[in-house]
Design an enzyme around this catalytic site. Structure first.
Site, short mmCIF file in Angstrom:
data_model
loop_
_atom_site.label_atom_id
_atom_site.label_comp_id
_atom_site.label_asym_id
_atom_site.label_seq_id
_atom_site.Cartn_x
_atom_site.Cartn_y
_atom_site.Cartn_z
N HIS A 106 0.82 -1.22 0.00
CA HIS A 106 0.00 0.00 0.00
C HIS A 106 0.85 1.26 0.00
CE1 HIS A 106 -3.72 -2.29 1.76
NE2 HIS A 106 -3.53 -2.52 0.47
N GLY A 114 -2.31 -8.81 12.74
CA GLY A 114 -2.75 -7.43 12.99
C GLY A 114 -3.50 -6.80 11.85
N THR A 115 -4.33 -7.62 11.16
CA THR A 115 -5.15 -7.01 10.11
C THR A 115 -6.59 -7.48 10.25
OG1 THR A 115 -5.46 -6.69 7.73
CG2 THR A 115 -4.60 -8.83 8.42
C1 BV8 Z 1 -8.42 -1.69 -5.60
C2 BV8 Z 1 -3.06 3.15 2.29
C3 BV8 Z 1 -8.91 -1.74 -7.93
C4 BV8 Z 1 -3.42 4.55 2.51
C5 BV8 Z 1 -5.04 1.74 2.32
C6 BV8 Z 1 -16.40 -3.89 -1.76
C7 BV8 Z 1 -16.04 -5.18 -1.44
C8 BV8 Z 1 -14.73 -5.62 -1.54
C9 BV8 Z 1 -13.74 -4.73 -1.96
C10 BV8 Z 1 -14.10 -3.45 -2.27
C11 BV8 Z 1 -15.43 -3.02 -2.17
N1 BV8 Z 1 -15.47 -1.71 -2.54
C12 BV8 Z 1 -14.22 -1.32 -2.86
C13 BV8 Z 1 -13.40 -2.37 -2.73
C14 BV8 Z 1 -11.97 -2.39 -2.98
C15 BV8 Z 1 -11.24 -1.71 -1.83
C16 BV8 Z 1 -11.55 -2.39 -0.52
O1 BV8 Z 1 -11.04 -3.45 -0.23
N2 BV8 Z 1 -12.39 -1.72 0.30
C17 BV8 Z 1 -12.74 -2.30 1.59
C18 BV8 Z 1 -12.80 -1.19 2.64
C19 BV8 Z 1 -14.07 -3.02 1.46
N3 BV8 Z 1 -9.84 -1.88 -2.15
C20 BV8 Z 1 -9.23 -0.97 -2.91
O2 BV8 Z 1 -9.75 0.05 -3.31
C21 BV8 Z 1 -7.81 -1.32 -3.31
N4 BV8 Z 1 -7.65 -1.08 -4.70
O3 BV8 Z 1 -9.22 -2.53 -5.34
O4 BV8 Z 1 -8.19 -1.18 -6.84
C22 BV8 Z 1 -8.07 -1.41 -9.08
C23 BV8 Z 1 -7.31 -2.41 -9.67
C24 BV8 Z 1 -6.53 -2.09 -10.74
C25 BV8 Z 1 -6.46 -0.78 -11.22
C26 BV8 Z 1 -7.21 0.24 -10.60
C27 BV8 Z 1 -8.02 -0.07 -9.51
C28 BV8 Z 1 -6.81 -0.42 -2.59
C29 BV8 Z 1 -6.83 -0.71 -1.12
C30 BV8 Z 1 -5.71 0.06 -0.43
C31 BV8 Z 1 -6.29 1.26 0.29
N5 BV8 Z 1 -5.23 1.90 1.05
N6 BV8 Z 1 -4.05 2.33 2.97
C32 BV8 Z 1 -3.18 4.95 3.94
O5 BV8 Z 1 -2.76 4.14 4.79
O6 BV8 Z 1 -3.41 6.12 4.21
S1 BV8 Z 1 -6.06 0.67 3.16
C33 BV8 Z 1 -5.89 0.78 4.85
O7 BV8 Z 1 -6.60 -0.37 5.35
C34 BV8 Z 1 -4.47 0.60 5.38
O8 BV8 Z 1 -3.52 0.30 4.38
C35 BV8 Z 1 -4.59 -0.60 6.27
O9 BV8 Z 1 -3.43 -1.27 6.38
C36 BV8 Z 1 -5.61 -1.36 5.52
C37 BV8 Z 1 -6.21 -2.53 6.19
O10 BV8 Z 1 -6.52 -2.15 7.51
P1 BV8 Z 1 -5.76 -2.98 8.67
O11 BV8 Z 1 -4.29 -2.82 8.45
O12 BV8 Z 1 -6.29 -4.35 8.71
O13 BV8 Z 1 -6.15 -2.14 9.93
P2 BV8 Z 1 -7.54 -2.23 10.74
O14 BV8 Z 1 -7.60 -1.06 11.65
O15 BV8 Z 1 -8.66 -2.46 9.77
O16 BV8 Z 1 -7.41 -3.57 11.61
C38 BV8 Z 1 -6.45 -3.62 12.65
C39 BV8 Z 1 -6.43 -5.05 13.15
O17 BV8 Z 1 -5.39 -5.16 14.11
C40 BV8 Z 1 -7.73 -5.46 13.86
O18 BV8 Z 1 -8.10 -6.75 13.41
C41 BV8 Z 1 -7.31 -5.50 15.34
O19 BV8 Z 1 -8.01 -6.53 16.03
C42 BV8 Z 1 -5.86 -5.87 15.22
N7 BV8 Z 1 -5.04 -5.45 16.37
C43 BV8 Z 1 -5.24 -4.39 17.21
N8 BV8 Z 1 -4.21 -4.36 18.11
C44 BV8 Z 1 -3.38 -5.39 17.82
C45 BV8 Z 1 -3.90 -6.08 16.71
N9 BV8 Z 1 -3.29 -7.16 16.17
C46 BV8 Z 1 -2.14 -7.58 16.75
N10 BV8 Z 1 -1.58 -6.96 17.81
C47 BV8 Z 1 -2.17 -5.87 18.37
N11 BV8 Z 1 -1.60 -5.27 19.43
#
Ligand code: BV8
Ligand code: ZN
Length: 244
Positions: free
Chosen positions: A116, A188-189
């Site tokens: 990312h 952690g995702t």
């Molecule tokens: C694409 C960078 C097409 C920027 C980020 C509907 C259904 C399915 C998919 C989609 C949909 N609508 C749209 C989509 C696609 C979309 C998507 O997946 N949306 C989701 C929200 C449904 N994806 C995209 O748009 C991707 N691109 O599909 O493009 C395409 C293809 C070709 C050509 C053109 C276009 C792009 C996705 C990337 C977006 N950018 N970040 C920035 O950071 O500012 S995403 C963002 O979310 C971060 O990168 C982050 O890393 C990522 C995932 O989140 P997590 O890292 O998992 O963090 P989160 O807070 O969610 O969870 C934390 C976890 O840690 C929890 O589980 C928690 O329990 C745990 N935790 C807490 N403490 C601890 C722990 N674990 C361990 N130890 C601890 N102490």
């Protein structure tokens, strides 16, 4: 369970790891979707999209500046260091991260795929030139292009936004690592963002034993071989210390 996971890693030919914001939680960086997370006051589509940036580049940059300042004060934690240590011990080891904070780099991880992007990279929206800028918060928002040429463009964060494709070469290597892994650690995702979360399914379908390290349940918890309900900074060192 821990000894079973240690044995898996000790006997693995190829290990791949996918990390998310949770591995940086114990470094004091809020995750995206946990309570009090980065998205708390905003919705992803409000900020991490090309449309949001086109509409209000200053607002988007203020959010990134705030995150850069937060990250600049953070240190890698024992979880980041444990993964860097595992990499030294396992010849075929790949770390794939969704995180843009650079903490894996600072912990010494080398075989690192940043799917990312990287918050410390700036990319000009006009000429595409990229540069690293480690200043915690940038003085002028949006920052101007510094390619030295006639370009008058301004820069964006070098990260992948929603609706944007992932860097093709890095993504291809990530899929290859997931498909070849004997052991796949997903750490952690929330496994909600695609295509990143698809790597878990690809690894499992290709025969890997998948181990999740996360204090909470996620959409992949039910499908994996081991779910280790623990914070990364506590769990990962236990994997390393005993795999002499
Ligand atoms: C694409 C960078 C097409 C920027 C980020 C509907 C259904 C399915 C998919 C989609 C949909 N609508 C749209 C989509 C696609 C979309 C998507 O997946 N949306 C989701 C929200 C449904 N994806 C995209 O748009 C991707 N691109 O599909 O493009 C395409 C293809 C070709 C050509 C053109 C276009 C792009 C996705 C990337 C977006 N950018 N970040 C920035 O950071 O500012 S995403 C963002 O979310 C971060 O990168 C982050 O890393 C990522 C995932 O989140 P997590 O890292 O998992 O963090 P989160 O807070 O969610 O969870 C934390 C976890 O840690 C929890 O589980 C928690 O329990 C745990 N935790 C807490 N403490 C601890 C722990 N674990 C361990 N130890 C601890 N102490
Ligand atoms: Zn430029």
């Amino acid at each position: 369970m821990i000894s079973a996971i240690r044995d898996l890693i000790r006997t693995a030919r190829s290990v791949a790891v996918l990390t998310g914001a949770g591995i940086s939680a114990e470094s004091g960086i809020p995750t995206f979707r946990d309570a009090g997370g980065l998205w708390r006051n905003f919705r992803a589509e409000d900020l991490a999209t090309p449309q949001a940036f086109a509409r209000d580049p200053k607002l988007v940059w203020e959010w990134y500046n705030w995150r850069r300042s937060l990250i600049a004060q953070a240190e890698p934690n024992a979880g980041h260091y444990a993964l860097a240590e595992l990499e030294k011990r396992i010849p075929d080891f790949t770390l794939i991260t969704q995180n843009v904070d650079g903490l894996h780099d600072r912990a010494g991880s080398m075989r690192l795929l940043k799917i990312h992007g990287d918050i410390w990279t700036l990319r000009c929206t006009a000429c595409g030139c990229e540069r690293r800028d480690l200043r915690p918060s940038l003085p002028q928002l949006p920052p101007l292009c510094e390619c030295g040429g006639p370009c008058q463009g301004f820069a964006r964060p070098g990260v992948v936004w929603f609706g944007e494709g992932l860097p093709p070469a890095i993504w291809a290597k990530s899929e290859e690592a997931a498909a070849n892994a004997d052991v796949f650690l997903v750490i952690g995702t929330s496994a909600m963002v695609y295509p990143a979360a698809g790597l878990v399914h690809l690894a499992q379908a290709s025969g890997a034993k998948v181990v999740e390290v996360n204090p909470a349940e996620t959409p992949v918890s039910r499908m994996v071989a081991f779910t280790w309900r623990a914070p990364a900074a506590e769990a990962l060192p236990l994997l390393v210390n005993q795999t002499e």
